[in-house]
Motif scaffolding. Structure first.
Motif, short mmCIF file in Angstrom:
data_model
loop_
_atom_site.label_atom_id
_atom_site.label_comp_id
_atom_site.label_asym_id
_atom_site.label_seq_id
_atom_site.Cartn_x
_atom_site.Cartn_y
_atom_site.Cartn_z
N TYR A 1 25.68 -44.42 45.64
CA TYR A 1 26.84 -45.24 46.01
C TYR A 1 27.39 -44.92 47.40
N ILE A 2 26.69 -44.10 48.15
CA ILE A 2 27.11 -43.75 49.51
C ILE A 2 26.62 -44.83 50.46
N ASP A 3 27.45 -45.23 51.43
CA ASP A 3 27.01 -46.18 52.45
C ASP A 3 25.79 -45.62 53.17
N GLY A 4 24.83 -46.49 53.44
CA GLY A 4 23.57 -46.04 54.02
C GLY A 4 23.71 -45.29 55.32
N ASP A 5 24.70 -45.66 56.12
CA ASP A 5 24.89 -45.00 57.42
C ASP A 5 25.95 -43.90 57.38
N LYS A 6 26.39 -43.52 56.17
CA LYS A 6 27.47 -42.53 56.04
C LYS A 6 27.10 -41.39 55.09
N SER A 7 25.81 -41.15 54.98
CA SER A 7 25.32 -40.01 54.21
C SER A 7 24.89 -38.93 55.19
N ILE A 8 25.55 -37.77 55.14
CA ILE A 8 25.32 -36.70 56.10
C ILE A 8 24.90 -35.44 55.34
N ASP A 9 23.82 -34.82 55.78
CA ASP A 9 23.28 -33.65 55.10
C ASP A 9 23.64 -32.36 55.83
N PHE A 10 23.96 -31.32 55.04
CA PHE A 10 24.32 -30.01 55.60
C PHE A 10 23.55 -28.91 54.88
N ASP A 11 23.23 -27.88 55.62
CA ASP A 11 22.68 -26.65 55.03
C ASP A 11 23.76 -25.60 54.82
N TYR A 12 24.85 -25.70 55.60
CA TYR A 12 25.88 -24.66 55.59
C TYR A 12 27.16 -25.18 54.95
N PHE A 13 27.61 -24.45 53.92
CA PHE A 13 28.84 -24.83 53.25
C PHE A 13 30.03 -24.85 54.21
N PHE A 14 30.10 -23.86 55.10
CA PHE A 14 31.29 -23.75 55.94
C PHE A 14 31.38 -24.91 56.94
N VAL A 15 30.24 -25.41 57.41
CA VAL A 15 30.26 -26.59 58.29
C VAL A 15 30.73 -27.81 57.51
N ARG A 16 30.21 -27.96 56.32
CA ARG A 16 30.59 -29.09 55.47
C ARG A 16 32.08 -29.08 55.16
N LYS A 17 32.64 -27.89 54.89
CA LYS A 17 34.07 -27.80 54.57
C LYS A 17 34.93 -28.16 55.78
N VAL A 18 34.47 -27.82 56.97
CA VAL A 18 35.20 -28.22 58.18
C VAL A 18 35.29 -29.74 58.25
N MET A 19 34.21 -30.43 57.91
CA MET A 19 34.19 -31.89 57.97
C MET A 19 35.16 -32.49 56.95
N PHE A 20 35.20 -31.92 55.75
CA PHE A 20 36.15 -32.39 54.75
C PHE A 20 37.58 -32.32 55.26
N VAL A 21 37.93 -31.19 55.82
CA VAL A 21 39.32 -30.96 56.22
C VAL A 21 39.67 -31.75 57.48
N LYS A 22 38.79 -31.76 58.45
CA LYS A 22 39.09 -32.38 59.74
C LYS A 22 39.27 -33.88 59.63
N TYR A 23 38.52 -34.51 58.73
CA TYR A 23 38.53 -35.97 58.69
C TYR A 23 39.14 -36.54 57.41
N SER A 24 39.96 -35.79 56.72
CA SER A 24 40.61 -36.26 55.51
C SER A 24 42.11 -36.38 55.70
N GLN A 25 42.68 -37.43 55.12
CA GLN A 25 44.12 -37.59 55.14
C GLN A 25 44.75 -37.23 53.80
N GLY A 26 43.95 -36.69 52.92
CA GLY A 26 44.45 -36.25 51.64
C GLY A 26 43.30 -35.71 50.81
N PHE A 27 43.62 -34.78 49.90
CA PHE A 27 42.63 -34.23 48.98
C PHE A 27 43.03 -34.62 47.56
N VAL A 28 42.11 -35.23 46.84
CA VAL A 28 42.30 -35.52 45.43
C VAL A 28 41.33 -34.64 44.66
N VAL A 29 41.86 -33.73 43.85
CA VAL A 29 41.03 -32.70 43.22
C VAL A 29 41.04 -32.89 41.71
#
Length: 229
Positions: free
Chosen positions: A113-141
């Motif tokens: 269900y991910i948009d074809g041009d918006k699927s991004i792969d990471f090897d490093y958890f810490f890089v991925r977490k930076v992306m979550f925080v930097k580009y989010s306007q809210g966290f729903v947990v």
């Protein structure tokens, strides 16, 4: 195989670490370039083990649909369970559906269900977490395991220490989160005084998709901000 399992010498470790820097830089550059073009999103977190017939999967779909209808995109970890449900809700509502995938030996695989041009792969958890925080306007947990808790407490710490701007952190499922919330209040704050009273206000406990949107909209109305989709 035997050679790969042999202990590495210090020089080999240093060489591998030096080359790893370039891969880490590449993941940051790629993530920044792609996500900066997407626009304001809300991140949805939760267990990869949640099945489609379970209530929190269905609730995550409904929450994502509401988020999209109110002008935000949705970012998830790109995998199954709650992540799949978040992307599914965004997809069904015709909104932006982003997946930040992590390479794992188990559990993780891209959901459809991910948009074809918006699927991004990471090897490093810490890089991925930076992306979550930097580009989010809210966290729903939603309910999740160690990975979900890691993402939750990382975001709280960054807001508490003013390393990032404040945004709403919404815990969905009182039955799941109430015990943790009370432990934070009664033990960390009241008994040991290891956090400040205002830190409790960073967290919101809700049970429905409407309550999620109420928290988001109230926050951005208070700070005179709005999504720009």
């Amino acid at each position: 195989m035997r050679n790969e399992n042999k202990p590495k010498g210090w020089n080999e470790i240093k060489t591998n670490d030096s080359w790893a820097i370039f891969k880490i830089m590449g993941e940051f550059v790629s993530g920044f370039e792609k996500l900066s073009r997407i626009g304001p999103c809300v991140s949805i977190f939760g267990s990869a083990r949640t099945k489609p017939d379970e209530k929190y999967y269905k609730l995550s779909v409904a929450i994502a649909e509401k988020i999209v209808e109110n002008g935000y995109g949705v970012i998830t970890g790109g995998g199954p369970g709650i992540m799949e449900a978040g992307n599914k809700g965004a997809h069904l509502a015709g909104g932006t559906s982003v997946g930040l995938n992590i390479d794992l030996p188990f559990e993780q695989h891209d959901n459809p269900y991910i948009d074809g041009d918006k699927s991004i792969d990471f090897d490093y958890f810490f890089v991925r977490k930076v992306m979550f925080v930097k580009y989010s306007q809210g966290f729903v947990v939603l309910p999740g395991g160690f990975g979900t808790l890691d993402e939750l407490f990382e975001s709280i710490t960054l807001i508490q220490t003013h390393k990032i701007d404040r945004f709403p952190i919404i815990l969905v499922g009182t039955e799941y989160w109430q015990g943790l919330f009370e432990w934070i209040k009664n033990t960390l704050l009241d008994k040991f005084n290891t956090i400040s009273a205002g830190d409790i206000d960073l967290l919101h406990l809700v049970d429905t998709e409407d309550e999620v949107l109420e928290v988001l909209n109230n926050f951005y109305n208070e700070y005179e901000l709005s999504p720009n989709f």
